[in-house]
Write a protein that holds these residues in place. Structure first.
Motif, mmCIF file in Angstrom:
data_model
loop_
_atom_site.group_PDB
_atom_site.id
_atom_site.type_symbol
_atom_site.label_atom_id
_atom_site.label_comp_id
_atom_site.label_asym_id
_atom_site.label_seq_id
_atom_site.Cartn_x
_atom_site.Cartn_y
_atom_site.Cartn_z
ATOM 1 N N LEU A 53 0.828 -1.208 0.000
ATOM 2 C CA LEU A 53 0.000 0.000 0.000
ATOM 3 C C LEU A 53 0.864 1.260 0.000
ATOM 4 N N GLU A 57 0.631 4.006 -2.978
ATOM 5 C CA GLU A 57 0.343 5.409 -2.690
ATOM 6 C C GLU A 57 1.353 6.339 -3.345
ATOM 7 N N LYS A 78 -8.530 -2.600 -0.139
ATOM 8 C CA LYS A 78 -7.940 -1.904 1.005
ATOM 9 C C LYS A 78 -7.349 -0.566 0.577
ATOM 10 N N PHE A 79 -6.820 -0.514 -0.647
ATOM 11 C CA PHE A 79 -6.242 0.720 -1.178
ATOM 12 C C PHE A 79 -7.328 1.780 -1.351
ATOM 13 N N LYS A 82 -8.711 2.994 2.062
ATOM 14 C CA LYS A 82 -7.814 3.902 2.767
ATOM 15 C C LYS A 82 -8.047 5.352 2.353
#
Length: 84
Positions: A53, A57, A78-79, A82
């Motif tokens: 991650l 990012e 999950k990315f 977030k």
């Protein structure tokens, strides 16, 4: 540009490490960070999600095979979570 790639480790059986590496370097070049491994024969995968991650990012691009592995593992879910 940083890419997320598979780096071959096994000599007879193909076992791969998942690494962040400079896009201009070759497959066996020096990696920036090791983030897991993938064994296609036994269908085993270990992923360090926090490191993956972090590089996603920062704008790292996964290869096609890693994109599929990450998709199966739910990394992109999950990315997105977030950032929402």
């Amino acid at each position: 540009m940083v890419k997320l790639r598979l780096k071959r480790c096994g000599r007879k059986q193909a076992v791969y490490r998942i690494v962040a590496i400079d896009g201009r370097s070759r497959r066996e070049g020096k990696d920036l960070c090791k983030m897991g491994f993938y064994d296609p024969i036994n269908s085993q995968t270990y992923l360090n999600i926090t490191a993956i991650l972090y590089f996603l990012e920062k704008g790292a691009q996964p290869t096609g095979t890693l994109f599929d592995i990450f998709k199966r593992a739910g990394v992109f879910y999950k990315f997105r979570k977030k950032f929402n």
